[in-house]
Design an enzyme around this catalytic site. Structure first.
Site, PDB file in Angstrom:
ATOM      1  N   SER A 137       0.877  -1.193   0.015  1.00 27.00           N
ATOM      2  CA  SER A 137      -0.069   0.158   0.084  1.00 27.00           C
ATOM      3  C   SER A 137       0.829   1.242  -0.091  1.00 27.00           C
ATOM      4  CB  SER A 137      -1.087  -0.136   1.080  1.00 27.00           C
ATOM      5  OG  SER A 137      -1.880   1.019   0.843  1.00 27.00           O
ATOM      6  N   ASP A 194      -8.519  -5.355  -5.579  1.00 24.86           N
ATOM      7  CA  ASP A 194      -7.971  -4.429  -4.761  1.00 24.86           C
ATOM      8  C   ASP A 194      -8.520  -3.191  -5.199  1.00 24.86           C
ATOM      9  OD1 ASP A 194      -6.759  -2.689  -2.970  1.00 24.86           O
ATOM     10  OD2 ASP A 194      -4.693  -3.238  -3.607  1.00 24.86           O
ATOM     11  N   HIS A 203      -6.007  -6.451  -1.096  1.00 24.24           N
ATOM     12  CA  HIS A 203      -4.950  -5.564  -0.979  1.00 24.24           C
ATOM     13  C   HIS A 203      -3.773  -6.251  -0.322  1.00 24.24           C
ATOM     14  CE1 HIS A 203      -3.808  -1.533  -0.694  1.00 24.24           C
ATOM     15  NE2 HIS A 203      -3.608  -1.441   0.620  1.00 24.24           N
TER      16      HIS A 203
END
Length: 477
Positions: free
Chosen positions: A166, A419, A444
């Site tokens: 991320s 995601d 994710h």
């Protein structure tokens, strides 16, 4: 009392609770906590620069002298959270005889530049930037080189590999791009590198969230969610309606006005996003304790029984939302303004206001309230909250090159195709050594998590790709 001062008062209690939590993390993951003095401002030429203690965690269980160092570039949160949820590094450490290092991002966890006063003023918060954090990482890596490679045959580039998911994935890639002599390569998972103004259409994020709910829930779930927005808004027009929602949804404070209703709607939207992001095929406790496939569980609870009026629908939502808000049954009430109590969220909001502006808008085609992207309004709200101006929309392009990545090297970008942030990710190869690996039906940064018997072949393939890339960077193939 200002919002910033409220944070200053609460920091000490959060710091102490984090310290207690870390002890158990150390035991489970064989982690040693260390601190290093780093400059508050790496780019100042003024005399007597201030320093603060930056925290990092080390696991030397699998390390053999001369082996590589795998460095996790800390995200927007306590580094212990990411040390617990990046099992891939532990899984492959024995293969490479690697030292594992998890470096905390400044202004998060215990790495507070001004202690209890860190969030008390805009002046103290001005050093919360990705560029300062990258300099921290490079600083720590130089220290580690001296500690672990002082008497080892010298390398043109020491065997350090960056990992991140991320925002941490963005940082891992940017570290390789900005400080290529610090790390020889980077595994960048679920990194929305292109999610900035002018690079990614603002509606794509919520489109992808809706796709996740359609795929793992069902069409009726999405329709009920869309219906819920108008029901909440209309019910909140009266005091009785606001009281009913407040009681039924166990809010910590009663709704009192339209501003509270707006806060409730934002809170609800964030829950939908977080459930989609963490729609793993096994139970997790990353953001909060969740069952396997939480999107499906939520949708089943929302739609499997009948309701015949608006209050019945609100009760259905309350029941379904407990999948996210109170899965363990231990939460007393729901705070819809969590940023007031959570300085981690406060710090991340600051970063998104200043340098990491990621436009999101919703349309009639998705399951959210239709809301256009308005940069001017966004900037005004940021100034109101933090007393700072928002950076120019194209700042990220200037700072990090935007989509022009072909001049860099040795980065793997992986993205789960379920995601929401994949809409701003690098999903195609950019050069001979800037590779993309797309993971079908994956949420994710699942490839950085612990191996699980329920992992599909796409996840196995992604991890195998990462291992092969690292071997290539380390001249092991």
């Amino acid at each position: 009392m200002s919002l910033l001062l409220k944070f200053a008062i609460s920091i000490l209690l959060v710091f102490l609770s984090n310290t207690i939590e870390i002890e158990s993390v150390e035991q489970i993951y064989s982690l040693e906590t260390r601190y290093i003095e780093v400059p508050v401002d790496h780019f100042s030429a003024l005399p007597s620069p201030k320093y603060f203690k930056l925290r990092y965690l080390i696991n030397s269980k699998y390390h053999v002298r001369g082996g590589p160092v795998f460095v996790y570039t800390g995200n927007d949160g306590d580094i212990s959270i990411f040390a617990q949820n990046t099992g891939f590094m532990y899984d492959i450490a024995p293969v490479f005889n690697a030292l594992l290092v998890f470096i905390e991002h400044r202004y998060y966890g215990q790495s507070l530049p001004f202690g209890n006063s860190t969030f008390s003023s805009p002046d103290n918060m001005q050093y919360l930037t990705s560029t300062q954090a990258l300099a921290d990482f490079a600083f720590v890596i130089e220290h580690l080189k001296k500690s672990f490679f002082e008497n080892v045959i010298s390398y043109d580039t020491h065997p350090f590999v960056a990992f991140g998911g991320s925002y941490g994935g963005m940082l891992a890639a940017w570290l390789r791009m900005k400080y290529p002599y610090s790390v020889i390569g980077a595994i960048s998972s679920s990194a929305p590198m292109f999610y900035f103004p002018g690079m990614t259409s603002c509606e794509l994020f919520y489109d992808k969230v809706t796709q996740v709910f359609e795929k793992y829930g069902h069409d009726q779930c999405v329709k009920t969610i869309k219906l819920g927005w108008d029901v909440i808004i209309n019910l909140s027009k009266t005091k009785l309606g606001m009281d009913f929602i407040s009681t039924t949804w166990k809010l910590c404070g009663k709704l009192k006005n339209s501003e509270d209703t707006e806060m409730l709607l934002n809170w609800l939207g964030n829950i939908y996003v977080n459930i989609a992001l963490t729609n793993y095929h096994y139970p997790t406790d990353f953001y909060t304790p969740l069952p396997a496939y939480p999107v499906k569980v939520f949708c089943d609870k929302l739609t499997t029984s009948y309701f015949n009026d608006t209050k019945g629908l609100i009760e259905h939502f309350s029941h379904a939302l407990e999948i996210y808000t109170n899965y363990t049954g231990k939460r007393v009430c729901n705070n819809i303004n969590s940023s007031i109590d959570d300085y981690t969220e406060f710090a991340w909001d600051y970063q998104q206001c200043t340098e990491l502006v990621m436009p999101k808008c919703s349309t009639d085609a998705d399951m959210f309230i239709t809301k256009p992207w308005d940069f001017e309004k966004y900037s005004m709200n940021c100034f109101k909250k933090f007393g700072v101006k928002t950076f120019e929309p194209d700042w990220a392009v200037i700072a990090y090159g935007g989509k022009n990545l072909r001049h860099y090297s040795n980065i793997v970008f992986s993205n789960g195709m379920m995601d929401p942030y994949s809409c701003g990710g690098v999903t195609g190869n950019m050069s001979a050594s800037i590779w993309a690996f797309n993971i079908s039906d994956a949420p994710h940064h699942i490839d950085l998590r612990n191996s699980d018997v329920a992992d599909n072949n796409y996840v196995f393939s992604a991890r195998a790709f990462h291992i092969q890339a690292i071997k290539q960077w380390l001249n092991m193939v």
